[in-house]
Design a protein around this motif. Sequence first.
Motif, short mmCIF file in Angstrom:
data_model
loop_
_atom_site.label_atom_id
_atom_site.label_comp_id
_atom_site.label_asym_id
_atom_site.label_seq_id
_atom_site.Cartn_x
_atom_site.Cartn_y
_atom_site.Cartn_z
N GLN A 57 0.84 -1.19 0.00
CA GLN A 57 0.00 0.00 0.00
C GLN A 57 0.88 1.25 0.00
OE1 GLN A 57 -3.35 -0.07 -0.15
NE2 GLN A 57 -3.28 -2.32 -0.19
N PRO A 58 0.51 2.28 -0.75
CA PRO A 58 1.29 3.51 -0.72
C PRO A 58 1.18 4.18 0.65
CG PRO A 58 -0.74 3.85 -1.95
CD PRO A 58 -0.65 2.37 -1.65
N LEU A 59 2.28 4.73 1.12
CA LEU A 59 2.26 5.44 2.39
C LEU A 59 1.49 6.74 2.25
CD1 LEU A 59 5.95 4.95 3.61
CD2 LEU A 59 3.90 3.75 4.41
N PRO A 60 0.87 7.21 3.33
CA PRO A 60 0.19 8.52 3.27
C PRO A 60 1.16 9.62 2.85
CG PRO A 60 -0.40 7.33 5.27
CD PRO A 60 0.70 6.55 4.63
N ALA A 61 0.62 10.67 2.29
CA ALA A 61 1.45 11.77 1.80
C ALA A 61 2.32 12.32 2.92
CB ALA A 61 0.55 12.88 1.24
N GLY A 62 3.61 12.45 2.62
CA GLY A 62 4.55 12.99 3.60
C GLY A 62 5.18 11.95 4.50
N TRP A 63 4.69 10.72 4.44
CA TRP A 63 5.25 9.65 5.28
C TRP A 63 6.45 9.02 4.58
CZ3 TRP A 63 1.94 6.30 8.94
CH2 TRP A 63 1.03 7.11 9.62
N THR A 64 7.38 8.54 5.36
CA THR A 64 8.53 7.78 4.86
C THR A 64 8.66 6.51 5.68
OG1 THR A 64 10.08 8.86 6.40
CG2 THR A 64 9.72 9.93 4.24
N VAL A 65 9.45 5.56 5.19
CA VAL A 65 9.64 4.33 5.94
C VAL A 65 10.34 4.62 7.26
CG1 VAL A 65 9.62 2.79 3.96
CG2 VAL A 65 11.76 3.88 4.64
#
Length: 422
Positions: free
Chosen positions: A368-376
């Motif tokens: 799933q794509p991470l929410p906008a602005g999120w990083t691993v």
Amino acid sequence: MTARGMSPDSRARGRTAIKSRSGTVGSAPGARLSGVDAARGLALLGMMATHVLPLYGTDAQLTPTWVGLVFSGRASALFAVLAGVGLALSTGKQQPLDGASLWAARRGVAFRALVVAAIGLSLGGLEVNIAIILVHYAVMFLCILPFLGLGPKRLLVFAAAWVVAAPALAFMLRPWLLSPTPPLQLGHNPGWEDLTTPAQLLGDLFLTGYYPVFQWMTYLLIGLAIGRLALAKASVPVLLVAAGTVVAVLSKWLGVVMMEDWGGREALQAQLSDPAYPLESVLQVNLTGVQQTGSGWWLAVSSPHSGATLDLLHTSGVAAAVLGICLLLGRLGDWVELDLLLPLRGAGALTLSLYTAHLCLMAALNSQPLPAGWTVELVYWMQVAAALLIGGIFARQAWRGPLEWAAHSANQLGRYQPARFS
């Protein structure tokens, strides 16, 4: 290819130190147990790092990242060693149980292993790119039962023999297990459906899977021997740090010498036909996925997840040193009357619950794509913060985690001995 997994059956006994009248930590035994849980907490955070953060760079050579170089293979080995330590602490500490008490303790461990196995098999259905260790962990608990009545000297003798013999025997047996069609290897996390193919399941659990029980028994034997020592004495943690560091450094140094100076790397490069696994990188980070067959030089590597003698020695040495440091920090907390390890030891006492929650979260985020602005990196540090916060609250309140409660109840049920009337 990633370094996955852990060994997370946390025991809540001893998760809180004995308190003085002022409410601070005030005993060496309490510090000892808090140090064990703190080391387990560190292993949890290291395991989470290998699951969330990249182990290799994005370049063609797959240059290892700092996470791969530091945590790969070491976090899960630390959990396994601490599993042995925990077993020793629950079965007599320095004085192993015997007679009826020993048999009751063995039943308790076996019952707890069944609970852990059930949790692991249930989690096996998750869509997640993480090798889940729980079923392997439970099998290791069952295999260690005959050794629970032994003292540290005999355990170290068994561990020394195991660390030498098990990798060589596994090297000879793996090709035979992989030769059938289909091979006796799962290629996925064990689940309930795999009980219908017991030969394939057992082959994977003991020799061909990610955490081969046959070799990983070394960790439990070493941990059991460490747990039989007088951990409350100040000299023992110092000994663990010194001996563990020496073993870890020497085994890694010898592995590098055998690969670089004695011709091991050239021999293995000739055997490695899959370009997806650059030899230089996998030797540093993770040999899982590489078929270690065709050359005896595979037995000379010290690479994480190789299951070779030098790998087992190196990771065991690191685990002993980390445990020693945590025990010393626990004693320092006694001295300054401040529980320095509260959040970390709290997380370490909840590893079964926190590990399961971590897997469920990673499964929800999988593909799933991470929410906008999120990083691993943000995902990782949010989980670290949550684990430490929850661990600190549970430790302060002396609460037991939900899955820890289930494992503890099974242990108590197995240990139950009806009163005998004369």
